[in-house]
Design a protein around this motif. Structure first.
Motif, short mmCIF file in Angstrom:
data_model
loop_
_atom_site.label_atom_id
_atom_site.label_comp_id
_atom_site.label_asym_id
_atom_site.label_seq_id
_atom_site.Cartn_x
_atom_site.Cartn_y
_atom_site.Cartn_z
N GLU A 150 78.70 -21.90 -94.06
CA GLU A 150 78.79 -23.00 -95.01
C GLU A 150 78.37 -22.58 -96.42
N THR A 151 77.81 -21.38 -96.57
CA THR A 151 77.32 -20.96 -97.87
C THR A 151 78.26 -20.00 -98.60
N ILE A 152 79.09 -19.29 -97.86
CA ILE A 152 79.97 -18.28 -98.46
C ILE A 152 81.00 -17.87 -97.41
N PRO A 153 82.18 -17.39 -97.82
CA PRO A 153 83.16 -16.90 -96.83
C PRO A 153 82.64 -15.62 -96.16
N CYS A 154 81.89 -15.79 -95.09
CA CYS A 154 81.15 -14.67 -94.49
C CYS A 154 82.04 -13.69 -93.73
N PHE A 155 83.32 -14.03 -93.55
CA PHE A 155 84.22 -13.12 -92.85
C PHE A 155 85.00 -12.23 -93.82
N ALA A 156 84.74 -12.39 -95.12
CA ALA A 156 85.35 -11.52 -96.12
C ALA A 156 84.50 -10.28 -96.30
N LYS A 157 85.15 -9.16 -96.58
CA LYS A 157 84.42 -7.94 -96.91
C LYS A 157 84.29 -7.91 -98.43
N ALA A 158 83.29 -8.63 -98.92
CA ALA A 158 83.12 -8.87 -100.34
C ALA A 158 81.85 -8.21 -100.85
N ALA A 159 81.94 -7.68 -102.08
CA ALA A 159 80.83 -6.91 -102.63
C ALA A 159 79.54 -7.73 -102.69
N GLY A 160 79.62 -8.98 -103.15
CA GLY A 160 78.42 -9.78 -103.32
C GLY A 160 77.65 -10.02 -102.04
N LEU A 161 78.36 -10.04 -100.91
CA LEU A 161 77.70 -10.27 -99.62
C LEU A 161 76.79 -9.11 -99.21
N TYR A 162 76.93 -7.97 -99.87
CA TYR A 162 76.20 -6.78 -99.45
C TYR A 162 74.86 -6.59 -100.17
N MET A 163 74.51 -7.47 -101.12
CA MET A 163 73.24 -7.26 -101.82
C MET A 163 72.05 -7.39 -100.88
N ILE A 164 72.09 -8.36 -99.95
CA ILE A 164 70.96 -8.45 -99.01
C ILE A 164 70.95 -7.24 -98.08
N CYS A 165 72.11 -6.66 -97.82
CA CYS A 165 72.17 -5.44 -97.02
C CYS A 165 71.55 -4.27 -97.77
N THR A 166 71.84 -4.18 -99.05
CA THR A 166 71.25 -3.13 -99.87
C THR A 166 69.73 -3.23 -99.87
N MET A 167 69.22 -4.43 -100.08
CA MET A 167 67.76 -4.60 -100.09
C MET A 167 67.16 -4.30 -98.73
N ALA A 168 67.85 -4.70 -97.67
CA ALA A 168 67.34 -4.45 -96.32
C ALA A 168 67.32 -2.95 -96.03
N LYS A 169 68.37 -2.24 -96.46
CA LYS A 169 68.42 -0.80 -96.19
C LYS A 169 67.40 -0.04 -97.03
N HIS A 170 67.19 -0.46 -98.28
CA HIS A 170 66.16 0.17 -99.10
C HIS A 170 64.79 0.07 -98.42
N GLN A 171 64.48 -1.11 -97.91
CA GLN A 171 63.21 -1.30 -97.24
C GLN A 171 63.12 -0.45 -95.98
N ALA A 172 64.23 -0.38 -95.24
CA ALA A 172 64.25 0.42 -94.01
C ALA A 172 64.03 1.90 -94.32
N GLU A 173 64.72 2.40 -95.33
CA GLU A 173 64.58 3.81 -95.67
C GLU A 173 63.17 4.13 -96.17
N ALA A 174 62.55 3.18 -96.87
CA ALA A 174 61.17 3.38 -97.33
C ALA A 174 60.20 3.48 -96.15
N ARG A 175 60.60 2.94 -95.01
CA ARG A 175 59.77 3.00 -93.80
C ARG A 175 60.19 4.13 -92.88
N GLY A 176 61.06 5.00 -93.35
CA GLY A 176 61.48 6.14 -92.56
C GLY A 176 62.56 5.85 -91.55
N CYS A 177 63.27 4.73 -91.71
CA CYS A 177 64.33 4.35 -90.78
C CYS A 177 65.70 4.65 -91.38
N SER A 178 66.71 4.70 -90.51
CA SER A 178 68.07 4.94 -90.96
C SER A 178 68.74 3.68 -91.46
#
Length: 288
Positions: A150-178
């Motif tokens: 209900e907040t965004i077309p979540c089935f689209a492969k859209a650039a804006g949808l990936y910002m939370i993924c970027t932040m999540a991966k940055h945090q993961a890598e800072a903790r030594g995770c892939s």
């Protein structure tokens, strides 16, 4: 290979192969300010892009969902990718097709009067998770959740949808995770930042129901492989506390291919026989 803006080769932009270092956009490009772009990540094996038409169709579908009318047909997108791959001289490669709202008469939230552009870039890219393909990736658990449909077309492969993924991966890598495992807005297990997730328990394969995130092309391919083997695949909502009972785990995605997972947070998994055999079968399939 160096910075992505400083390489030899060519990038296809709106019908022409442009020298790599000259493939630029204006600073007032709408996509840079508002995330108005959609894209595809694809892999070529032996000079052939795996599931190429499916990726091109998804690009068109994403553009439609995000109100970014792509001015190219499926056949024209296919031809652009083939031309760029051939020009790269690469046999095994990563292929990125992207469409975006450029600069034009609009520079606010609305961008209907701005032209839509398309580009295709090809480069060499090895294993997305490095040696995790053999040892099993280690994943963090992200605090960020996949949003409601209900907040965004979540089935689209859209650039804006990936910002939370970027932040999540940055945090993961800072903790030594892939990577990081993300839950959805209801608290169910969803996916990693750029890959779908599968679990094995008592001979069955369980995978989250893709009702608020991308139903990946690799995900669909692997489900078909499992079903052809007679393995039962259960697509359902998975609670976080179920992870303790899962025996094996792997990720799927164009970049990730099939990557075993050895740990998610405090939960550990065996890199077992089914995981390894599916990874091997997928490798054979994409090169067939």
């Amino acid at each position: 290979m160096g910075s992505y803006d400083d390489r030899d080769g060519s990038i296809w932009m709106d019908g022409d192969l442009t020298p790599w270092r000259e493939a630029k956009v204006h600073i007032l490009t709408h996509a840079l300010h508002y995330g108005s772009s959609v894209f595809e990540g694809e892999r070529a094996y032996g000079g052939r892009i795996f599931k190429s038409r499916e990726h091109s169709q998804r690009l068109l579908d994403s553009g439609r969902m995000m109100d970014i009318p792509i001015p190219y047909t499926l056949s024209e997108i296919e031809a652009a990718k083939a031309e760029t791959l051939a020009a790269s001289g690469l046999s095994d490669a990563y292929v990125r097709a992207i469409c975006w709202r450029g600069s034009g008469d609009d520079m606010g939230v609305a961008s209907a009067r701005n032209p839509v552009h398309m580009a295709v870039a090809v480069w060499a890219w090895g294993a997305y998770y490095g040696d995790a393909k053999m040892q099993g990736a280690r994943l963090d658990i992200s605090k960020w959740k996949r949003p409601s449909p209900e907040t965004i077309p979540c089935f689209a492969k859209a650039a804006g949808l990936y910002m939370i993924c970027t932040m999540a991966k940055h945090q993961a890598e800072a903790r030594g995770c892939s990577d990081a495992l993300m839950f959805d807005y209801r608290g169910y297990v969803a996916e990693a930042t750029g890959a779908n997730v599968f679990f094995v328990k008592d001979g069955k394969v369980h995978t989250p129901k893709p009702d608020c995130f991308l139903n990946g092309i690799t995900r669909q391919t692997v489900i078909g492989m499992l079903q052809a083997r007679g393995v039962e695949v259960v697509e359902r909502h998975i609670q976080p506390d179920e992870l303790d009972d899962m025996e094996q785990c792997w990720l799927t995605g164009t970049a990730a291919e099939v990557t075993p997972v050895g740990q998610i947070g405090e939960h550990t998994f065996e890199v077992g026989a089914l995981t390894r055999s599916i990874a091997e079968e997928y490798e054979k399939l994409v090169r067939a």
